[in-house]
Scaffold this motif. Structure first.
Motif, PDB file in Angstrom:
ATOM      1  N   ASP A 199      28.395  35.050   5.220  1.00  0.00           N
ATOM      2  CA  ASP A 199      30.014  34.058   5.529  1.00  0.00           C
ATOM      3  C   ASP A 199      30.246  34.189   4.272  1.00  0.00           C
ATOM      4  O   ASP A 199      30.826  32.981   3.718  1.00  0.00           O
ATOM      5  CB  ASP A 199      29.368  32.989   5.786  1.00  0.00           C
ATOM      6  CG  ASP A 199      28.198  32.302   7.460  1.00  0.00           C
ATOM      7  OD1 ASP A 199      29.362  33.307   8.319  1.00  0.00           O
ATOM      8  OD2 ASP A 199      27.679  32.480   7.752  1.00  0.00           O
ATOM      9  N   GLY A 200      29.700  35.092   3.270  1.00  0.00           N
ATOM     10  CA  GLY A 200      30.575  34.977   1.409  1.00  0.00           C
ATOM     11  C   GLY A 200      32.009  35.473   1.755  1.00  0.00           C
ATOM     12  O   GLY A 200      33.230  35.988   2.768  1.00  0.00           O
ATOM     13  N   GLU A 201      32.624  34.965   0.980  1.00  0.00           N
ATOM     14  CA  GLU A 201      34.226  36.317   1.052  1.00  0.00           C
ATOM     15  C   GLU A 201      33.898  36.899  -0.095  1.00  0.00           C
ATOM     16  O   GLU A 201      34.084  37.090  -1.112  1.00  0.00           O
ATOM     17  CB  GLU A 201      34.659  34.698   0.309  1.00  0.00           C
ATOM     18  CG  GLU A 201      36.324  35.155  -0.399  1.00  0.00           C
ATOM     19  CD  GLU A 201      37.054  35.288   0.114  1.00  0.00           C
ATOM     20  OE1 GLU A 201      37.592  36.563   0.637  1.00  0.00           O
ATOM     21  OE2 GLU A 201      37.556  34.540   1.495  1.00  0.00           O
ATOM     22  N   PRO A 202      34.668  38.138   0.739  1.00  0.00           N
ATOM     23  CA  PRO A 202      35.207  39.348   0.091  1.00  0.00           C
ATOM     24  C   PRO A 202      35.428  39.657  -1.265  1.00  0.00           C
ATOM     25  O   PRO A 202      34.675  40.440  -2.143  1.00  0.00           O
ATOM     26  CB  PRO A 202      35.570  40.349   0.922  1.00  0.00           C
ATOM     27  CG  PRO A 202      35.122  39.543   2.755  1.00  0.00           C
ATOM     28  CD  PRO A 202      34.861  37.933   1.466  1.00  0.00           C
ATOM     29  N   ALA A 203      37.143  38.811  -0.974  1.00  0.00           N
ATOM     30  CA  ALA A 203      36.827  38.991  -2.634  1.00  0.00           C
ATOM     31  C   ALA A 203      36.229  38.228  -4.085  1.00  0.00           C
ATOM     32  O   ALA A 203      36.459  39.334  -4.875  1.00  0.00           O
ATOM     33  CB  ALA A 203      38.650  38.114  -2.590  1.00  0.00           C
ATOM     34  N   PHE A 204      35.147  37.949  -3.595  1.00  0.00           N
ATOM     35  CA  PHE A 204      34.752  37.626  -4.867  1.00  0.00           C
ATOM     36  C   PHE A 204      33.478  38.378  -5.344  1.00  0.00           C
ATOM     37  O   PHE A 204      32.523  38.689  -5.975  1.00  0.00           O
ATOM     38  CB  PHE A 204      33.738  36.174  -4.204  1.00  0.00           C
ATOM     39  CG  PHE A 204      34.516  34.718  -4.489  1.00  0.00           C
ATOM     40  CD1 PHE A 204      35.710  34.935  -4.297  1.00  0.00           C
ATOM     41  CD2 PHE A 204      33.953  33.795  -4.414  1.00  0.00           C
ATOM     42  CE1 PHE A 204      36.371  33.493  -4.209  1.00  0.00           C
ATOM     43  CE2 PHE A 204      34.182  32.591  -3.617  1.00  0.00           C
ATOM     44  CZ  PHE A 204      35.102  32.571  -3.990  1.00  0.00           C
ATOM     45  N   ALA A 205      32.828  39.732  -3.729  1.00  0.00           N
ATOM     46  CA  ALA A 205      31.890  40.499  -3.880  1.00  0.00           C
ATOM     47  C   ALA A 205      32.932  41.741  -5.104  1.00  0.00           C
ATOM     48  O   ALA A 205      32.331  42.469  -6.198  1.00  0.00           O
ATOM     49  CB  ALA A 205      31.445  40.702  -2.724  1.00  0.00           C
ATOM     50  N   ALA A 206      33.919  41.807  -4.999  1.00  0.00           N
ATOM     51  CA  ALA A 206      34.928  42.574  -4.957  1.00  0.00           C
ATOM     52  C   ALA A 206      34.570  42.805  -6.875  1.00  0.00           C
ATOM     53  O   ALA A 206      35.234  42.781  -7.726  1.00  0.00           O
ATOM     54  CB  ALA A 206      36.021  42.630  -4.726  1.00  0.00           C
ATOM     55  N   GLU A 207      35.375  41.288  -6.909  1.00  0.00           N
ATOM     56  CA  GLU A 207      35.438  40.752  -8.196  1.00  0.00           C
ATOM     57  C   GLU A 207      34.319  40.546  -9.105  1.00  0.00           C
ATOM     58  O   GLU A 207      34.409  40.779 -10.167  1.00  0.00           O
ATOM     59  CB  GLU A 207      36.057  38.893  -8.186  1.00  0.00           C
ATOM     60  CG  GLU A 207      36.136  38.648  -9.598  1.00  0.00           C
ATOM     61  CD  GLU A 207      37.685  39.199 -10.552  1.00  0.00           C
ATOM     62  OE1 GLU A 207      37.480  39.561 -11.325  1.00  0.00           O
ATOM     63  OE2 GLU A 207      38.385  39.529  -9.306  1.00  0.00           O
ATOM     64  N   ALA A 208      32.868  40.558  -8.430  1.00  0.00           N
ATOM     65  CA  ALA A 208      31.923  40.510  -9.660  1.00  0.00           C
ATOM     66  C   ALA A 208      31.244  41.804 -10.055  1.00  0.00           C
ATOM     67  O   ALA A 208      31.357  42.560 -11.081  1.00  0.00           O
ATOM     68  CB  ALA A 208      30.669  40.208  -8.743  1.00  0.00           C
TER      69      ALA A 208
END
Length: 401
Positions: A199-208
């Motif tokens: 249920d995560g926000e994909p943009a956060f993974a990309a930002e990490a």
């Protein structure tokens, strides 16, 4: 005609942390630094459609932000201390400070300050998103399931603590760096998992991934940074294949591997360090899943090494699963019982699901169905719960005469 909005977004993604980091170092005012960086981006959206994208977009944004900070400080005070700060605005972004610290990038100072252990872990993640990545407070609030006003107050308190506790705006050196780096990496990995979870926000993974890549550039030769980057790339490479057309989760063996990001996998495999730190080991485990079939005996050996470094219940759980697949389900179930000794995994849906899967593979379908249903009841509503119930239903149908 070029997409000017995208041009501003691209320039901002690279320049925002540079601008904020430089202005924080110069002025010591976190809010002023963020406001000036945002105003520079807003002005770019207004000016670039008329004047065109400048040859050096990042330099343009930095100049506008510095000038804005200069105006604010001039109007705010005429004290000698502030006038001295104004003079510093013309200095290069990176410099050697008064304590003789080695010249480092301001963004590196900013990352280590946001990830200081004196701050609560959740505050570190939120502050890194807001200050280093420039993510709007509203988006961070949504990820943390709180209101924007609540998140704004949390960010304000975190910045205030940095000031009142005298948290230094610098990168530690010597033994202190070795002590602090794992905490920084933990924040980046937690940020990644918040984006990669079902249920995560994909943009956060990309930002990490972007921030970890930046850290790797600023601190070359640190194998655990490289290991974390490889790990995130390998996991993120499977995002497009993790769900079916109805949004339901697919297990690794169900995924269409043609949908994987093979360029990211190739980059990660080339990055894999030969060291045996926790992130390097996890990256090597993830790399084992890129082969067909998965090399489960190798995964089991790597989890043995990881457990010797990080004997946590979750690592023990994953180690049990690996042994169950590498050797026999009974071996995994024995290790799973050891991992849960003392109630360490009680009520944890993934532990119940792991027991269910190993039990099904051992041939006890009826008990496996019951366990999958228990795991679903313990899991939050959403794709994970649906996946567990689907598995229970499939086993029930297969058991029917």
């Amino acid at each position: 005609m070029p997409d000017l909005g995208q041009a501003v977004a691209d320039a901002g993604a690279d320049s925002y942390p540079r601008i904020v980091a430089a202005l924080i170092r110069i002025t010591g005012d976190w809010t002023l630094a963020e406001d000036c960086a945002q105003e520079a981006l807003t002005m770019a959206l207004e000016r670039w459609p008329q004047d065109g994208v400048p040859a050096n977009p990042g330099g343009w944004l930095m100049t506008v932000a510095r000038n804005r900070a200069l105006d604010v400080l001039r109007r705010a005070t005429v004290e000698r201390r502030k006038l001295q700060e104004l003079a510093l605005l013309n200095e290069p972004v990176t410099r050697e400070d008064e304590e003789g610290e080695e010249v480092v990038d301001d963004r590196l100072r900013l990352i280590f300050t946001c990830c200081h252990p004196a701050l609560a872990l959740e505050a570190r993640v939120a502050l890194t998103l807001r200050t280093v990545a420039g993510v709007p407070a509203a988006d961070i609030a949504s990820a943390f399931l709180v209101t924007e006003s609540t998140m704004t107050r949390r960010l304000t308190r975190a910045k205030a603590k940095i000031a009142t506790a005298g948290i230094p705006y610098r990168v530690p050196v010597g033994p202190a760096l070795a002590e602090r780096l794992p905490g920084v990496l933990a924040v980046l990995y937690l940020l990644f998992t918040r984006g990669y979870d079902a249920d995560g926000e994909p943009a956060f993974a990309a930002e990490a991934i972007r921030l970890t890549r930046l850290l790797a550039e600023l601190m070359p030769g640190e194998p655990e940074i490289t290991g974390l980057l490889a790990l995130c790339l390998l996991q993120h490479s499977r995002r497009a294949a993790r769900r079916d057309d109805d949004g339901n989760l697919r297990t690794l063996d169900q995924q269409d591997r043609s949908l994987w990001d093979h360029a990211a996998i190739a980059e990660a495999l080339a990055l894999l360090p030969a060291t045996t730190g926790p992130y390097a080991l996890q990256a090597r485990i993830a790399a084992c899943h890129t082969t067909t079939p998965t090399d489960w005996p190798a995964v089991a050996v790597l989890y043995d090494q990881l457990f010797s470094l990080l004997p946590t219940p979750v690592v023990a759980l994953n180690r049990a699963v690996a042994h169950g697949y590498a050797y026999e389900p009974a071996a995994g179930l024995r290790l799973l019982a050891e991992a849960g000794a003392g109630g360490a995994l009680d009520g944890y849906p993934y532990a119940i699901a792991a027991e269910a899967d190993l039990t099904a593979r051992a041939g006890d379908t009826g008990r496996a169905v019951t366990l999958f249903e228990q795991a679903a009841a313990a899991a939050p509503a959403g794709p994970v719960r649906r996946a567990l119930l689907t598995r229970a239903e499939e086993l029930s149908r297969n058991e029917e005469p």
